[in-house]
Each structure stands twice: as C-alpha cells, then as structure tokens.
Design an enzyme around this catalytic site. Structure first.
Site, PDB file in Angstrom:
ATOM      1  N   GLU A 274      -9.121   4.199  -0.090  1.00  0.00           N
ATOM      2  CA  GLU A 274      -9.096   4.608   1.315  1.00  0.00           C
ATOM      3  C   GLU A 274      -7.961   5.574   1.624  1.00  0.00           C
ATOM      4  O   GLU A 274      -8.095   6.450   2.487  1.00  0.00           O
ATOM      5  CB  GLU A 274      -9.010   3.376   2.216  1.00  0.00           C
TER       6      GLU A 274
ATOM      7  N   SER B 213       0.422   0.645   8.460  1.00  0.00           N
ATOM      8  CA  SER B 213       0.104  -0.080   9.690  1.00  0.00           C
ATOM      9  C   SER B 213       1.022  -1.261   9.947  1.00  0.00           C
ATOM     10  O   SER B 213       1.341  -1.574  11.079  1.00  0.00           O
ATOM     11  CB  SER B 213      -1.347  -0.559   9.657  1.00  0.00           C
TER      12      SER B 213
ATOM     13  N   HIS C  20      -8.817  -8.114   1.478  1.00  0.00           N
ATOM     14  CA  HIS C  20      -8.025  -6.891   1.607  1.00  0.00           C
ATOM     15  C   HIS C  20      -6.796  -7.173   2.465  1.00  0.00           C
ATOM     16  O   HIS C  20      -6.836  -7.990   3.383  1.00  0.00           O
ATOM     17  CB  HIS C  20      -8.858  -5.778   2.232  1.00  0.00           C
ATOM     18  N   GLU C  21      -5.693  -6.480   2.137  1.00  0.00           N
ATOM     19  CA  GLU C  21      -4.389  -6.653   2.803  1.00  0.00           C
ATOM     20  C   GLU C  21      -3.823  -8.061   2.638  1.00  0.00           C
ATOM     21  O   GLU C  21      -2.870  -8.426   3.331  1.00  0.00           O
ATOM     22  CB  GLU C  21      -4.450  -6.299   4.299  1.00  0.00           C
TER      23      GLU C  21
ATOM     24  N   HIS D 203     -18.508  -8.622   6.512  1.00  0.00           N
ATOM     25  CA  HIS D 203     -17.157  -8.102   6.712  1.00  0.00           C
ATOM     26  C   HIS D 203     -16.470  -8.886   7.818  1.00  0.00           C
ATOM     27  O   HIS D 203     -17.000  -9.014   8.912  1.00  0.00           O
ATOM     28  CB  HIS D 203     -17.184  -6.621   7.089  1.00  0.00           C
ATOM     29  N   HIS D 204     -15.296  -9.443   7.494  1.00  0.00           N
ATOM     30  CA  HIS D 204     -14.461 -10.158   8.464  1.00  0.00           C
ATOM     31  C   HIS D 204     -13.101  -9.481   8.534  1.00  0.00           C
ATOM     32  O   HIS D 204     -12.245  -9.709   7.673  1.00  0.00           O
ATOM     33  CB  HIS D 204     -14.258 -11.625   8.046  1.00  0.00           C
ATOM     34  N   GLU D 205     -12.881  -8.651   9.513  1.00  0.00           N
ATOM     35  CA  GLU D 205     -11.546  -8.123   9.756  1.00  0.00           C
ATOM     36  C   GLU D 205     -10.842  -9.054  10.737  1.00  0.00           C
ATOM     37  O   GLU D 205     -11.347  -9.304  11.827  1.00  0.00           O
ATOM     38  CB  GLU D 205     -11.606  -6.707  10.318  1.00  0.00           C
TER      39      GLU D 205
ATOM     40  N   GLU E 163       0.816  -1.211   0.000  1.00  0.00           N
ATOM     41  CA  GLU E 163       0.000   0.000   0.000  1.00  0.00           C
ATOM     42  C   GLU E 163       0.855   1.268   0.000  1.00  0.00           C
ATOM     43  O   GLU E 163       0.661   2.173   0.826  1.00  0.00           O
ATOM     44  CB  GLU E 163      -0.972  -0.046   1.168  1.00  0.00           C
TER      45      GLU E 163
END
Length: 692
Positions: free
Chosen positions: A498, A184, A473-474, A403-405, A161
């Site tokens: 974002e 992060s 994502h990520e 959504h699963h973070e 990113e």
C-alpha cells in the site's frame, strides 16, 4: 547447589557443536550469558533480569543457583501450512533455577540452543514471595562484539510501517530523525531505539538476527542501544499508565531469540521462532486452507475509488444515520455490481476468494476522530447486497473475504466480535482481514502494549471458535504464534505494498523483509502490481511503484505466505496476460523450500516445491544494483525432464525508468541444467518448472 560471592559458569552446546552458550553468575549474583559460533564470540557477556515497579530490590542481582538441569529434544512436526511439509525441532536445553538472597524470590531461566541459534526465556514458578508484580523494565541485554551493520526500523510503540535504514550501529542516532517518516499512528521512544526482528551483519562475515518468540500476555520487546558500549537492552512497550507488564506467577515470558550463521541463507531457513511456540491448540484444522485472492482494495488505496458511500453527512452515528435517503457519491467501490465483476474475474482465472473493503456503514468519518463506536461490522451500505453477493459467489465457486477495520477501537471490536463472526458464518465468510489503523482506544494504550497484545490474541482465539481465519493488519508483529493457532494465516505488520501508492517504498525493501518481518511468520504483502504509474489510476496521485513486473511476480515466492493477493486491478492484468499467467500458476503451499542465494538488502532467491506435486517455482528479488546469476537446478529429480517458464527483466528494465519491460521464455531443463539470468535494479525473475 548454591553459589554466591564467587563466579559460577555452565556451558551448553548446540546439537552440531557449532554454537556454545555460557551461563554465568557474577560475584554480585548477576545472571549473565554469552554466545559463541564456531568459537567466535557473537554475544558478549550480557546481563539478565528485571526492574520491578515500586521495589527497591529488583530481580537483577544477589541470586544463587539452586539447581540446573540439562536435557535434549529431537522431534519433527507437520505444519498445517508452510514452507516445508515437516519441521525438525532439535535442541539442547539448560534450565537454571535461581533464588534471590534476602527476598527468597525464585526465577528460572530456560535456554534452548539449536544448530542455528539460541532461545531463552524467564519463568516465574508458583511461590509465596513473588505472586503479583508490575514490571518497570526487563533488563535483558544483547552485547554486540563490534559496530555491526544493521537493517533497522525506528523503535515505535504504534507502528512498524517504516522503510528500513541500513547503517552502522554507531550511526543509528544520527539517522533516526530522517528514518521516522509520518504515519497514521506513531510513538517513537528513543534516538537509538529499534525494533525486532533486527538483522545484523559483522565485518567477520556473520549474520545475526535478534527477535522474540511466543509473545503471549506480555508487552512487545524493542531494543534500545547504548551506542557507546554497543549493548542492546530490551525495552518493553508500556501501557497507558507507563507500566511495562502486569504479571501473576506462575508465568513464562516470551522467548528472546538470537539466530546466527556465517551463511545468510540459514537465517531465512531458520525455524527457531516456530519451534519455540507450542503445538497447535486447534484439533481439527481441516477448515484452515491457504488462499489466493483478489479484491476491491488497490483501487481504494490509490484513490481511484472510495470506501465511503456518500458525501452528505458531516458525521455518522450508527443506528441513527439514515443512509437510505443519502445521495451516493459515485465513487464507492463496494457496490454489488462492481463486486460481482470481481467475482466473475476470480472464477474465470482460478482465484479462491474476493476481498471487499468499504462494504459496511461508517466509513465517512472513521479515521482520526478518536471515535469509539465507529463500526458495527454487520450493517452494509444500501448499494451492497450481502445476501445477493453471497449467493452469486457461491454459484461461481468463489469465497468472499470479510473486512473488519476497527480504527483502533479495541473495546468496540470486542463489543461486536461475536455478532460479527456469526454474521460472517451466516453469510459464507470463512476468513477476515482485520485492521487497526490510527491510535488505540482506550486512549493512551499503544498497539504493542500487553493489554492490546492480549486483544489480538483474544480475537484470534475467538475466531478459532467460529472456524475463521485471521489476516491482521496494523497488529503486533508475529512471533511464531501461527504454529499454535494456524488460523492466523497472515499478518501485515510492516510496510506493505500500500505504501507504493503513498509515495513509494525503497526499491530494495523486499530484499530486507525476509530477513526481518518474515522471521516471525508470513506477511500479507499484497503483491502483483503491474501498473507502476499510479497517476494512470488516479490523476491526483503521482506515486510510483518502485519495482519491475518480474520483481512483483517473484514476491509470490520470496515473501512467503499461505495467503497471497493479486492486488492490481483486473484490467491491468489483462494488459499483460502472459505475465499474469505466473500469478495464476504459482502455488501457495509447499513441501520443500531451498534458499539458493541471499544477502540482506541485496537479493533473495528461493526455490519451492508445490505441495503434493513435482512442480517447482523459483523467485528472485533484487536490490539497487543489476545482477547476473547462474542457477543450478540440482534439486530436480534425476532422469526427469521439465519445462521451465522464465519471467525475467528485459535488458532495459529498471524499477523507475522501465518497470514493465519483461522477457518471457520457455526452455527444457534437467537436474544438471544451469540457468543464466539477469536481475535489473529493483527487479528480479520468476520461474515455473513443470515436469513433462
């Protein structure tokens, strides 16, 4: 067929004859290859092999050629979704079987030469002399022919990113420190290390792309540059022990790819990455469907709303913390009434789904605490009624997106995965956006190591069992695996929209991504932002979206994905209803795609024909310099008349100074028509072309 102590060479040509690859074995028994395009050298003689851990004799020399085999393949296949309705897989192949003198170890190298590039991989056959081993490093080289211009990201084990840097190869070292901006979770590894997909241009007018395909049970490859010799060497992501890969023969590595052309459009149009993956392993794919969605997301990203429900607790322990007695913080976005308003908006404007982030317990201390048991993916906050939302969405004909973070806690996600996926199916969720923000747990692992790559694959295959689509994502950057598992409907895996709310991205960022990130598969870029001044959403956030509205519309074409979000707030779309109409109209699945113009870092223009229709859509994204273009519409059907609805930058539009200035007009067009258009700095245009 044994050659040792003398130079051995064998060549292979692409089906159209423009590319020629030569495999050689040096007098020392070192395997090498080189690549030419139209008789011009692209990759100089480059070594192949491996350094094996705790082994004084590695797999890099003393080889003899045991056998070679040439073959050809020409077959078309139909993707479940994609830029086109049929993909031709046409290549000539050379299989070289090697044996190492002294150790009797065997290794094969398989080369596939397409009209637009080269793919090759290592294959370890079943054998007595090499069964279990640990890779200290893969020694694959890509020897450049000069000091090329590169569009690069810093080599990093944990993130992609970053903004892209454009420079000569010789300048990477001097620009590395400024290219590594705070994120992060990040672990850069070398002052000249870069990531794939790497885009290069040469003084001679060639376009070269270096990447990998079919990353399965292996460590992600980066490239480390020797800036004295201009030779890239593969650099695998290590695990917590510093090992680059644990292998058990028989085993095949991922493919290493070199896409090359003298026309930048060919790089964007290449299907090599997909073709080097196996056909779909999902027999019934009827449940895999492209989607256009909105969601409770941008308001969270900008700081207008919060993921967390309460400010009462200094920390959370799931199953022990009592949310029923907590005071709501008043900013929680994922509450039942608010989500219903998004469902209403989706239903009114024809969107397929609604994503909701921050619905589940644990967001109060989810990030930065190296916390293992961070979420359970089934326990909702008191103000989010899962059942009521399910029934309301079903009544409105709208699908909810889960959504699963994970907060990087891999073990915890796998611990809960079956229950989480079953919870989704029980409540009508057929797709999930997963996230891996922060450092990976178990501690010491990296986002792109072999073990974590295997986790992403495990989650994907487990989701297929439940007939669930994945938008990760990520996670690791894609390498065409969506052909084999088309339920991988999108990834982020790069600097997405974002970051426009985190200080902004370069105005030409979206003119580079199609040449880099999208080489491996579609990106959930989350376009469609109409309010560029973030302080109007959150007075404490002074970020600016470096794009015009016309540029945002064009992203639905240039940033190909079967999963497209209208990311802005509903009220901002209502301020610009005519521009919003394009987002509602544009298709997300295609029969045909034609790249009309392209230059990395400068501009991309693509025309796409909507699946099963006669409708065409065109998108252009532009870099820092204003630009005029004349588009021929010779791809239209002869004898037919169409209405072209044009959304273009106004004369005074500018990504920073006047981003919302847009001109919308309609004209009648035919096959012989030409459209004269202008793109502002950081701007572009979007066009819908509908048959009368």
């Amino acid at each position: 067929m044994v050659f040792f102590g003398q130079i051995y060479g064998q060549s292979l040509k692409s089906p159209n004859g423009n590319l020629e690859m030569e495999f050689s074995l040096s007098q020392a028994g070192e395997p090498t290859y080189l690549l030419n395009f139209k008789q011009q050298n692209v990759i100089k003689s480059s070594k192949l092999g491996f350094q094996i851990k705790n082994d004084s004799i590695s797999l890099k020399d003393a080889f003899v050629v045991v056998d070679t085999k040439e073959s050809s393949f020409d077959q078309s296949w139909v993707p479940v979704w994609g830029e086109v309705n049929s993909i031709r897989n046409h290549y000539n192949e050379l299989l070289v079987k090697l044996k190492q003198q002294g150790t009797q170890r065997e290794i094969n190298i398989r080369f596939r030469l397409f009209d637009d590039g080269l793919g090759f991989r290592y294959e370890f056959p079943e054998q007595d002399h090499l069964i279990y081993f640990v890779i200290a490093e893969e020694l694959t080289e890509f020897a450049m022919t000069g000091d090329h211009t590169a569009f690069w990201l810093p080599g990093d084990y944990d993130t992609q990113e970053y903004n892209y840097t454009k420079s000569k190869l010789s300048e990477i070292r001097g620009k590395m420190d400024s290219a590594i901006t705070p994120i992060s979770s990040q672990t850069p590894f070398s002052p000249t290390g870069v990531q794939t997909s790497l885009m290069l241009t040469t003084r001679e007018g060639l376009y070269i792309n270096l990447h990998e395909a079919a990353l399965i049970n292996y460590s992600t490859m980066h490239l480390n540059l020797d800036d004295k010799t201009m030779v890239f060497q593969s650099w695998l992501t290590p695990d917590a022990n510093g090992d680059k890969g644990h292998v058990q023969a028989p085993f095949n590595t991922p493919w290493r790819t070199v896409i090359v052309s003298d026309d930048a459009r060919d790089i964007l149009d290449s299907k090599i990455t997909l073709n080097l993956n196996e056909p779909s392993k999902i027999e019934n794919t009827d449940w895999i469907k492209p989607m256009k969605y909105i969601g409770v997301w941008w308001e969270l990203i900008t700081g207008k709303s919060s993921w967390a429900y309460t400010n009462d607790f200094p920390s959370i322990q799931l199953g022990k913390t009592d949310y029923s007695s907590a005071k709501p913080n008043g900013t929680h976005g994922a509450n039942t009434a608010h989500v219903k308003s998004y469902i209403d908006f989706a239903a009114e404007h024809g969107f397929d789904g609604v994503l909701v982030e921050g619905w589940n317990q644990g967001w109060e201390d989810w990030y930065g605490n190296s916390k293992d048991y961070v979420f359970d993916f089934v326990s909702s906050y008191p103000d989010f009624d899962v059942k009521e939302i399910q029934e309301y969405a079903k009544q409105k004909g709208v699908e909810m997106i889960m959504h699963h973070e994970t907060s990087g806690s891999i073990r915890n996600y796998e611990r809960h995965m079956d229950a989480a996926y079953q919870f989704m199916k029980d409540h009508g969720y057929n797709s999930v956006k997963s996230g891996y923000v922060g450092d990976i747990l178990p501690r010491g692992e990296y986002h792109y190591s072999q073990w974590v790559v295997n986790h992403y694959q495990y989650a994907l295959e487990k989701a297929a069992e439940y007939e669930i689509m994945i938008n990760a994502h990520e996670a690791v950057r894609p390498t065409g695996i969506s052909r084999t598992y088309p339920n991988l409907i999108a990834n982020e895996s790069a600097r997405g929209t974002e970051y426009q709310a985190f200080g902004g991205s370069k105005a030409n960022h979206v003119t580079v991504l199609p040449f880099t990130r999208l080489i491996g598969g579609p990106m959930d870029y989350t376009p469609g932002i109409f309010e560029m001044d973030i302080s109007k959403l959150n007075p404490n956030n002074n970020s600016h979206v470096n794009s015009t509205i016309a540029n945002q519309l064009a992203l639905y074409l240039t940033m190909y994905s079967p999963l497209q979000m209208a990311a802005d707030l509903p009220e901002n779309y209502m301020r610009f209803p005519e521009a919003f109409q394009f987002i509602k109209d544009v298709a997300i699945d295609w029969d045909e795609s034609i790249y009309l113009e392209a230059e990395p870092g400068e501009y991309v223009t693509v025309a796409r024909k909507a699946k099963g229709t006669s409708d065409w859509f065109i998108g252009n994204v532009n870099g820092y310099d204003s630009r005029k273009t004349s588009l021929k519409l010779d791809f239209l059907e002869p004898g037919e008349t169409y209405t072209a609805r044009i959304y273009e930058d106004a004369k005074d539009a500018h990504y920073k100074e006047n981003p919302q200035a847009i001109n919308i007009r309609s004209v009648q067009v035919k096959k012989n028509s030409k459209l004269k258009l202008r793109s502002a700095p950081g701007g572009g245009f979007a066009i819908s072309i509908i048959k009368n």
